[in-house]
Design a protein around this motif. Structure first.
Motif, PDB file in Angstrom:
ATOM      1  N   GLU D  56       0.832  -1.213   0.000  1.00 36.15           N
ATOM      2  CA  GLU D  56       0.000   0.000   0.000  1.00 36.15           C
ATOM      3  C   GLU D  56       0.865   1.261   0.000  1.00 36.15           C
ATOM      4  O   GLU D  56       0.604   2.204  -0.757  1.00 36.15           O
ATOM      5  CB  GLU D  56      -0.920   0.020   1.228  1.00 36.15           C
ATOM      6  N   ASP D  57       1.883   1.250   0.846  1.00 37.00           N
ATOM      7  CA  ASP D  57       2.736   2.442   0.930  1.00 37.00           C
ATOM      8  C   ASP D  57       3.627   2.583  -0.304  1.00 37.00           C
ATOM      9  O   ASP D  57       3.925   3.703  -0.733  1.00 37.00           O
ATOM     10  CB  ASP D  57       3.583   2.386   2.203  1.00 37.00           C
ATOM     11  N   TRP D  58       4.027   1.455  -0.858  1.00 36.82           N
ATOM     12  CA  TRP D  58       4.819   1.494  -2.100  1.00 36.82           C
ATOM     13  C   TRP D  58       3.975   2.118  -3.220  1.00 36.82           C
ATOM     14  O   TRP D  58       4.466   2.974  -3.972  1.00 36.82           O
ATOM     15  CB  TRP D  58       5.251   0.069  -2.461  1.00 36.82           C
ATOM     16  N   LEU D  63       4.964   4.716  -6.430  1.00 41.26           N
ATOM     17  CA  LEU D  63       4.288   4.665  -7.735  1.00 41.26           C
ATOM     18  C   LEU D  63       3.361   5.857  -7.957  1.00 41.26           C
ATOM     19  O   LEU D  63       2.976   6.155  -9.092  1.00 41.26           O
ATOM     20  CB  LEU D  63       3.481   3.360  -7.872  1.00 41.26           C
ATOM     21  N   GLY D  64       2.984   6.522  -6.886  1.00 43.42           N
ATOM     22  CA  GLY D  64       2.067   7.647  -7.031  1.00 43.42           C
ATOM     23  C   GLY D  64       0.655   7.215  -7.391  1.00 43.42           C
ATOM     24  O   GLY D  64      -0.104   7.960  -8.003  1.00 43.42           O
ATOM     25  N   ILE D  65       0.303   5.982  -7.007  1.00 46.19           N
ATOM     26  CA  ILE D  65      -1.029   5.436  -7.286  1.00 46.19           C
ATOM     27  C   ILE D  65      -1.760   5.261  -5.952  1.00 46.19           C
ATOM     28  O   ILE D  65      -1.191   4.724  -5.007  1.00 46.19           O
ATOM     29  CB  ILE D  65      -0.914   4.046  -7.969  1.00 46.19           C
ATOM     30  N   ASP D  66      -3.008   5.694  -5.912  1.00 48.80           N
ATOM     31  CA  ASP D  66      -3.784   5.570  -4.677  1.00 48.80           C
ATOM     32  C   ASP D  66      -4.388   4.159  -4.592  1.00 48.80           C
ATOM     33  O   ASP D  66      -5.385   3.867  -5.250  1.00 48.80           O
ATOM     34  CB  ASP D  66      -4.884   6.644  -4.661  1.00 48.80           C
ATOM     35  N   ASP D 147      -2.395   3.819 -15.931  1.00 52.76           N
ATOM     36  CA  ASP D 147      -1.581   4.629 -15.013  1.00 52.76           C
ATOM     37  C   ASP D 147      -0.702   3.732 -14.131  1.00 52.76           C
ATOM     38  O   ASP D 147       0.440   4.077 -13.831  1.00 52.76           O
ATOM     39  CB  ASP D 147      -2.450   5.568 -14.169  1.00 52.76           C
ATOM     40  N   LEU D 148      -1.224   2.571 -13.770  1.00 49.26           N
ATOM     41  CA  LEU D 148      -0.432   1.649 -12.962  1.00 49.26           C
ATOM     42  C   LEU D 148       0.724   1.098 -13.783  1.00 49.26           C
ATOM     43  O   LEU D 148       1.873   1.059 -13.332  1.00 49.26           O
ATOM     44  CB  LEU D 148      -1.324   0.510 -12.438  1.00 49.26           C
ATOM     45  N   ARG D 149       0.429   0.705 -15.045  1.00 48.39           N
ATOM     46  CA  ARG D 149       1.492   0.171 -15.901  1.00 48.39           C
ATOM     47  C   ARG D 149       2.602   1.203 -16.109  1.00 48.39           C
ATOM     48  O   ARG D 149       3.790   0.886 -15.971  1.00 48.39           O
ATOM     49  CB  ARG D 149       0.918  -0.264 -17.245  1.00 48.39           C
ATOM     50  N   TYR D 155       9.099   2.948 -12.350  1.00 45.44           N
ATOM     51  CA  TYR D 155       9.765   2.400 -11.158  1.00 45.44           C
ATOM     52  C   TYR D 155      10.864   1.424 -11.562  1.00 45.44           C
ATOM     53  O   TYR D 155      11.980   1.459 -11.033  1.00 45.44           O
ATOM     54  CB  TYR D 155       8.749   1.705 -10.249  1.00 45.44           C
ATOM     55  N   TRP D 156      10.528   0.550 -12.505  1.00 44.02           N
ATOM     56  CA  TRP D 156      11.474  -0.445 -13.030  1.00 44.02           C
ATOM     57  C   TRP D 156      12.750   0.257 -13.523  1.00 44.02           C
ATOM     58  O   TRP D 156      13.868  -0.139 -13.189  1.00 44.02           O
ATOM     59  CB  TRP D 156      10.779  -1.204 -14.169  1.00 44.02           C
TER      60      TRP D 156
END
Lengths: 160, 160, 160, 160
Positions: D56-58, D63-66, D147-149, D155-156
């Motif tokens: 969750e925190d990552w 990632l900047g994703i909620d 947005d997640l991808r 991040y990768w």
């Protein structure tokens, strides 16, 4: 409150540990390794989790109400407005606790009940819970569904 | 008790949701996905688990007492004789709850305290806990260790 | 490893979901409200907790070994060096999962076993666990106690 | 598999305990009293629960994703198809574990990643998780949201 604090506490403990009606529904719950903490006894938060399992089985076995259907399909929440317990004796791994449910009050949109847990004759803990029926869409209280109210009244009678 | 039941309940809720002293230690606790249930709100037993984490941090940060050393090396149990909470408003995933600790009574071998949790200005739950210091060898109560008692008294003063 | 990743994963899933010997010990585990998350399905960490309960009952019912006595009085840890599971189908509140235990390898101080969980004919998850016997004083591995080893060998035979 | 079992296991453990890229996001997780069992060390199922909090925190911090919005408002499940961990050294109350996240593979509707937890320089556990994005209405997999991808690919890159 005029009652001295210590006396009130002692009275509450005596009250909570008191006799359970013979007609009350009972179930047996094993104390698992995972319920226990580094002090070797049941971790208090786990008791509350254990209680919810007791409530689920009480619903299906004693009240004839499908707890999961109520929350899932019927979208009626069965959460707590209040939950408290007195821990009277430590619970240990391998114990088998007998938990008995007693209804204290059937309200318009709430139910107050107690669960007494004992190991043989010895009280282990006693809890008082106030469950409120809510809409899972609005999270606001709604009247107890008719089938639940009728089942609670039958249970109340059967415990006398 | 002469007080009508509903009024007593309302009074207890008002009392529990009441103002917290400005000097009280506070911490912020995130509401996790895993704290929540199929109703989408925090599962009540998880609140109690959350409270123990608050207590651990209160010990180390406000009291200057190493909670884990107390239980581990010093073999002094810090379990609860009583735990109760009023749930005033549902907690949701992603909430950040501010939890404040108020000492209510320092006994010979017990400590009564409250934890108020709020989301901004809104009270979410209020708990009252009675912690008892015990020997982890006998599981019997022992007097509050001197360092813990002194720290509690200092905390009590600082909250006035 | 020369096997393409996807193929290896597919093989692992097929393998894990594969047939369980008729002689394997089985138990039924209810999926509780508290096992489920805001997605309405069992929260993965809860499955691992559920598995430990299955192991406790397998010890007492199939192996004739008192799990709690082993950890408590005998001070022999039964923790895991490795734990993994493939989640094949979501579990829902009210499901009753049949969990079957298969021993894969009896080592000097470790035991590798699988637990397959299904809802009727449908596989729900499959776990592989490596349990290591340890001294709870040093947290170092110790040989499997003789009674546990003998019980495991008998179980292994009975599953063929 | 041609590789002898023991050697494969040793290789897997070495691999899992291996170096984490300098650019990997890290967070610190306290080991609580409630994480620990009567053996005095972290209960394995609690590690998996801890991991979800790390995820969750990552999501929010790296990632900047909620995460909660994804599951709540967007009705996109972020559950696991597979979860496994090697426990390399026991965790104790009061430890502060550094958890680092490494992405291993970004699939069409799944993400494979590792979390390494250490206490100072000492590896404590290493987990590999396969998360699958699903529709919470059908519980079927759906492609990773754009947005997640994109966030995962950034991040990768940042970890190289």
């Amino acid at each position: 409150m005029a009652v001295p604090r210590e006396t009130a506490a002692a009275a509450r403990r005596r009250d909570l540990a008191g006799p359970v009606p013979a007609g009350a529904w009972r179930t047996e719950v094993p104390v698992r390794f995972s319920h226990c903490d580094p002090a070797g006894i049941v971790y208090f938060a786990r008791y509350f989790d254990m209680l919810n399992g007791v409530v689920e089985d009480w619903f299906s076995e004693a009240l004839g109400i499908d707890y999961h259907d109520m929350i899932g399909r019927r979208r009626t929440g069965l959460g707590f407005a209040s939950a408290g317990a007195e821990f009277l004796s430590p619970g240990f791994m391998g114990d088998r606790l007998t938990c008995a449910v007693t209804v204290e009050r059937i309200g318009r949109s709430s139910l107050t009940f107690r669960i007494h847990a004992s190991r043989g004759d010895e009280p282990v803990f006693a809890a008082r819970l106030v469950m409120v029926t809510t809409s899972l869409d609005t999270h606001r209280s709604i009247p107890l569904p008719d089938d639940l109210r009728a089942a609670l009244e039958r249970y109340w009678e059967s415990c006398k």
